[in-house]
Design a protein around this motif. Structure first.
Motif, PDB file in Angstrom:
ATOM      1  N   ARG A   1       4.340  11.649  -0.983  1.00 34.41           N
ATOM      2  CA  ARG A   1       3.427  10.759  -0.744  1.00 34.41           C
ATOM      3  C   ARG A   1       3.990   9.598  -0.808  1.00 34.41           C
ATOM      4  NH1 ARG A   1      -2.087  11.958  -4.451  1.00 34.41           N
ATOM      5  NH2 ARG A   1      -2.322  10.031  -3.574  1.00 34.41           N
ATOM      6  N   TYR A   2       3.335   8.488   0.095  1.00 32.59           N
ATOM      7  CA  TYR A   2       4.022   7.291   0.120  1.00 32.59           C
ATOM      8  C   TYR A   2       2.743   6.340  -0.345  1.00 32.59           C
ATOM      9  CZ  TYR A   2       8.065   9.455   1.975  1.00 32.59           C
ATOM     10  OH  TYR A   2       9.193  10.124   2.238  1.00 32.59           O
ATOM     11  N   ASP A   3       2.384   6.083  -1.802  1.00 32.04           N
ATOM     12  CA  ASP A   3       1.384   5.277  -2.193  1.00 32.04           C
ATOM     13  C   ASP A   3       1.746   5.042  -3.495  1.00 32.04           C
ATOM     14  OD1 ASP A   3       0.726   7.647  -3.607  1.00 32.04           O
ATOM     15  OD2 ASP A   3      -0.650   8.103  -2.240  1.00 32.04           O
ATOM     16  N   ASN A   4       0.750   4.197  -4.280  1.00 30.37           N
ATOM     17  CA  ASN A   4       0.741   3.841  -5.520  1.00 30.37           C
ATOM     18  C   ASN A   4       0.510   4.744  -6.593  1.00 30.37           C
ATOM     19  OD1 ASN A   4      -0.177   0.418  -4.413  1.00 30.37           O
ATOM     20  ND2 ASN A   4       1.690   1.380  -4.007  1.00 30.37           N
ATOM     21  N   SER A   5       0.416   6.046  -6.004  1.00 30.00           N
ATOM     22  CA  SER A   5      -0.222   6.962  -7.250  1.00 30.00           C
ATOM     23  C   SER A   5       0.649   7.600  -8.159  1.00 30.00           C
ATOM     24  CB  SER A   5      -1.094   8.244  -6.373  1.00 30.00           C
ATOM     25  OG  SER A   5       0.229   8.986  -5.693  1.00 30.00           O
TER      26      SER A   5
ATOM     27  N   GLU B   1       0.799  -1.207  -0.023  1.00 33.70           N
ATOM     28  CA  GLU B   1       0.055  -0.083  -0.164  1.00 33.70           C
ATOM     29  C   GLU B   1       0.958   1.137  -0.090  1.00 33.70           C
ATOM     30  OE1 GLU B   1      -3.454   2.155   2.676  1.00 33.70           O
ATOM     31  OE2 GLU B   1      -2.713   0.117   3.312  1.00 33.70           O
ATOM     32  N   LYS B   2       2.008   1.148   0.776  1.00 33.86           N
ATOM     33  CA  LYS B   2       2.627   2.490   0.869  1.00 33.86           C
ATOM     34  C   LYS B   2       3.686   2.599  -0.254  1.00 33.86           C
ATOM     35  CE  LYS B   2       1.808   3.783   5.573  1.00 33.86           C
ATOM     36  NZ  LYS B   2       2.383   3.983   6.905  1.00 33.86           N
TER      37      LYS B   2
END
Length: 217
Positions: free
Chosen positions: A63-67, A36-37
């Motif tokens: 940001r720490y996500d898959n975006s 997730e992160k």
């Protein structure tokens, strides 16, 4: 055997001056099974992330996500600071599917010297690890030998600094302490870390890396 192929092409611009050189991201980045992160980019593992330290140094608010935005943030920082990324391992095979450098076999290296020739503004290589077996400096030394070149020691304290000449062009290498949790033990043994820890009991291995990295990022 698991075929572990590097999922990302080198990220280098015409005006890049510093090049980050590691080995391979964890296998899940090659298979697409991100956590997730995780960020789908170089050093995107949240749990072994160079970006956590860069974020802390520059207060980037990453940001720490898959975006896609998370990827764009990191690319923007690299471009603005004339930093590139080119890990030295193109592919390897593994019996055990993990991120251990020692677990790699049948290793194929990227032609870092070829990239240096292609991008003449690069004057510094930042290794995300030292000369232990299958570390980025270890592989780079092996790579240099194929060109009849070798590193010359400049500074023997961590982070160790070397230099070499590519024709008449001076290039510096810096072997940073790895961002992996496994490196925490080696950090705790360093005299400087012990000294700083004695002065401030709250000082930790994260703080030590931030202190070390900020000179180079």
């Amino acid at each position: 055997m698991f075929f572990h192929k590097h999922p990302y092409k080198p990220f280098i611009q015409t005006d890049t001056k510093k090049l980050i050189v590691g080995t391979l991201p964890p296998p899940r980045f090659s298979t697409g099974d991100l956590l997730e992160k995780d960020v789908d980019f170089c050093y995107g593992s949240y749990y072994n992330s160079l970006w956590l330290f860069i974020d802390s140094i520059h207060n980037l608010g990453l940001r720490y996500d898959n975006s896609e935005e998370a990827v764009a943030q990191r690319k923007q920082f690299l471009i603005e600071n004339k930093i590139g990324v080119c890990d030295i391992v193109a592919s390897a095979k593994r019996e055990k599917i993990d991120a251990s450098d020692l677990g790699m076999t049948q290793i194929q290296l990227r032609d870092i010297i070829g990239y240096l020739k292609q991008y003449p503004n690069i004057d510094t290589l930042l290794f995300t690890g030292g000369n232990s077996k299958n570390g980025p400096e270890y592989f780079f030394r092996k790579h240099l030998r194929t060109y009849g070149l070798k590193l010359e020691l400049v500074h023997d304290e961590v982070p160790r600094i070397h230099k070499f000449f590519l024709n008449e062009r001076l290039i510096k290498t810096v072997s940073l302490t790895s961002s992996s949790g496994a490196a925490n033990i080696s950090i705790s043994r360093l005299p400087l870390y012990k000294q700083l820890k004695a002065k401030n009991p709250d000082f930790n291995t994260f703080d030590f890396r931030v202190m070390q990295y900020q000179e180079f990022f």
